[in-house]
Design a protein around this motif. Structure first.
Motif, mmCIF file in Angstrom:
data_model
loop_
_atom_site.group_PDB
_atom_site.id
_atom_site.type_symbol
_atom_site.label_atom_id
_atom_site.label_comp_id
_atom_site.label_asym_id
_atom_site.label_seq_id
_atom_site.Cartn_x
_atom_site.Cartn_y
_atom_site.Cartn_z
ATOM 1 N N MET A 1 0.844 -1.202 0.000
ATOM 2 C CA MET A 1 0.000 0.000 0.000
ATOM 3 C C MET A 1 0.881 1.255 0.000
ATOM 4 O O MET A 1 1.955 1.254 0.592
ATOM 5 N N LEU A 2 0.396 2.280 -0.680
ATOM 6 C CA LEU A 2 1.185 3.515 -0.754
ATOM 7 C C LEU A 2 0.757 4.491 0.334
ATOM 8 O O LEU A 2 -0.433 4.634 0.630
ATOM 9 N N ARG A 3 1.730 5.139 0.922
ATOM 10 C CA ARG A 3 1.425 6.203 1.866
ATOM 11 C C ARG A 3 1.999 7.501 1.293
ATOM 12 O O ARG A 3 3.163 7.551 0.911
ATOM 13 N N PRO A 43 -3.232 0.064 -6.035
ATOM 14 C CA PRO A 43 -2.095 -0.128 -6.943
ATOM 15 C C PRO A 43 -2.323 0.458 -8.336
ATOM 16 O O PRO A 43 -1.370 0.838 -9.015
ATOM 17 N N GLU A 44 -3.606 0.572 -8.742
ATOM 18 C CA GLU A 44 -3.866 1.093 -10.097
ATOM 19 C C GLU A 44 -3.488 2.575 -10.206
ATOM 20 O O GLU A 44 -3.334 3.097 -11.313
ATOM 21 N N GLN A 45 -3.330 3.226 -9.061
ATOM 22 C CA GLN A 45 -2.953 4.646 -9.107
ATOM 23 C C GLN A 45 -1.483 4.879 -8.821
ATOM 24 O O GLN A 45 -1.020 6.020 -8.811
ATOM 25 N N THR A 64 5.691 6.505 0.155
ATOM 26 C CA THR A 64 6.359 5.340 0.733
ATOM 27 C C THR A 64 5.458 4.119 0.594
ATOM 28 O O THR A 64 4.233 4.243 0.650
ATOM 29 N N GLU A 65 6.093 2.984 0.398
ATOM 30 C CA GLU A 65 5.330 1.746 0.278
ATOM 31 C C GLU A 65 5.245 1.078 1.636
ATOM 32 O O GLU A 65 6.238 0.981 2.349
ATOM 33 N N GLN A 66 4.035 0.681 2.000
ATOM 34 C CA GLN A 66 3.844 0.012 3.287
ATOM 35 C C GLN A 66 3.147 -1.326 3.058
ATOM 36 O O GLN A 66 2.397 -1.467 2.107
ATOM 37 N N ASP A 67 3.393 -2.251 3.935
ATOM 38 C CA ASP A 67 2.708 -3.549 3.815
ATOM 39 C C ASP A 67 1.275 -3.443 4.311
ATOM 40 O O ASP A 67 0.970 -2.673 5.188
#
Lengths: 67, 400
Positions: A1-3, A43-45, A64-67
């Protein structure tokens, strides 16, 4: 997931992020400062969010990418 | 060659291909991306040709936009005037931000998008006139100049009927061959005209940007009369030449690349991408941007000392192969928006959303209305503005 965060001290109200990823970013009416309307986009964005961060004329956007 | 030796004279104007920046710049980017150049003014400056270096300088407070500072790189020798209050494009830091903040909300993406029907109407009117004129017609005269002019007038609330008055002043300001006296006279004429217009808005405010500034900033005393006049003429001028030449060059680029034109006209998203690619590939601000270092700064491994001038070459940054693969090829599906056609940093073009909107509407409507449109002459016979501040085509005769 993106933050995603926008540094309000750096933002100059150009609105480039809103042009590139309108589902994720918006601007205030008075000074046009950017804010995140969708803090954890899917994720599509991802592509447009990274492009918005890259194109920001002040480098005000952090992704930032987060789990 | 020592590090500080002059590599070449700037600006270069001779192009091998009219769609590519002068080739010597690209050689320089490959071998000496931060190098000294000699200007016609007798000054020297650092020429930056890499995307990373151009962006670094334009977003670094150690580099100033203030032309009155010693060492600021001027192309031609001219007396240095103090920066007039309100001329925020020539200010730095908080002083610049103070004025810019009054305007950014008025140029927000939503506000500009709300102008779409107006822009479409302006473009359709121009295309109607072009159709009535009949082929051959000159796209520069029928479309490239009138569209941005009418749109910025509509936004600011400047009656376009007055173009006969202010158009001449603007031409003088954009004409690189104007001397200092002509330049000053044009500025004064424009100021007098806008001052009178502001008086009208004071009495009867309308729904336009100058009226909003009168109400929100001038009447409460946040802007002086002189500052408001200065800001108004900067906005009026900025809305004209650059977009005009991007329309002319962009239309020509699409006509010369039918496969790209077909791709661009597939729909609104494809056209938006095409506009970005045309902006990247045909960066019309061929001489800028200029800055002066106010503190020592290392850029691209080279120490630039306080007081030294810098030219951040946008057109070359946008052809940097490290950032844009196969950079000289027009690929409207590239989808890259981190080009620097509008500059970078806090001074990035205030009106970029408006320019992008105008370009998308113009290309969409032009090729829909005249699907078989083409130049009447080969590219070799088209006159390009090699020496101008803003690159472009001087004329673009077309038939359909």
């Amino acid at each position: 997931m993106l933050r995603i965060t926008v540094d309000p001290e750096k933002c100059c109200g150009a609105g480039t992020c809103v042009l590139i990823a309108p589902e994720v970013f918006d601007q205030t009416d008075d000074e046009g400062l950017a804010f995140v309307v969708c803090g954890e986009p899917g994720p599509e964005q991802a592509d447009s969010v990274y492009e918005a961060a890259l194109a920001c004329p002040r480098g005000a956007i952090t992704v930032t990418e987060q789990d | 060659m020592t590090k500080d030796a002059v590599s070449l004279e700037f600006p270069l104007t001779a192009r091998t291909c009219p769609f590519d920046p002068p080739g010597r710049y690209a050689e320089l980017r490959a071998t000496a991306p931060v190098s000294r150049v000699a200007l016609p003014s007798g000054q020297t400056a650092w020429l930056l040709t890499r995307h990373a270096d151009v962006r670094a300088v334009l977003d670094d407070p150690r580099f100033s936009s203030d032309m009155s500072r010693p060492g600021f790189p001027h192309l031609y020798p001219k007396p240095v005037e103090p920066v007039l209050k309100g001329t925020f494009i020539r200010m730095d830091g908080e002083e610049h931000a103070h004025y810019r903040r009054m305007l950014t909300g008025l140029f927000s993406v939503k506000r500009i998008e709300a102008m779409r029907p107006f822009v479409e109407q302006v473009v359709e009117d121009c295309l109607d006139r072009m159709a009535a004129h009949g082929a051959p017609a000159d796209i520069v005269r029928e479309l490239a100049y009138p569209v941005p002019s009418r749109v910025i007038c509509g936004l600011l609330g400047v009656p376009h009927e007055d173009h006969a008055t202010f158009g001449g002043y603007l031409n003088t300001l954009f004409d690189g061959s104007s001397d200092q006296e002509q330049f000053a006279a044009a500025k004064a004429g424009l100021s007098t005209y806008l001052d009178a217009l502001i008086s009208e808005k004071e009495k009867a405010p309308e729904d336009d940007l100058i009226s909003v500034l009168v109400e929100q900033q001038y009447k409460p005393g946040r802007l002086s009369r002189q500052e408001l006049v200065t800001i108004s003429w900067m906005l009026l001028a900025a809305g004209h030449e650059t977009t005009a030449h991007m329309i002319g060059l962009g239309a020509l680029t699409l006509m010369e690349n039918p496969d790209q034109l077909a791709e661009a006209t597939r729909g609104p998203a494809a056209m938006a991408d095409a506009v970005e690619e045309l902006l990247r590939h045909q960066t019309v601000m061929q001489l800028g941007m200029t800055r002066v270092a106010v503190a020592d700064a290392e850029i691209g491994g080279t120490l630039i000392r306080a007081g030294e001038g810098v030219i951040a070459l946008l057109s070359l940054a946008n052809r940097d192969p490290d950032v844009f693969p196969d950079p000289d090829t027009v690929d409207v599906t590239r989808g890259a928006r981190h080009h620097v056609a509008f500059g970078f940093g806090p001074h990035q073009c205030l009106g970029h959303s408006l320019a992008r909107l105008e370009l998308a509407v113009v290309f969409d409507r032009l090729f829909r209305r005249f699907p078989g449109i083409r130049p009447t002459v080969p590219v070799a016979d088209i006159r390009f503005r090699y020496d101008a501040i803003v690159y472009g085509v001087a004329e673009l005769p077309v038939e359909w």
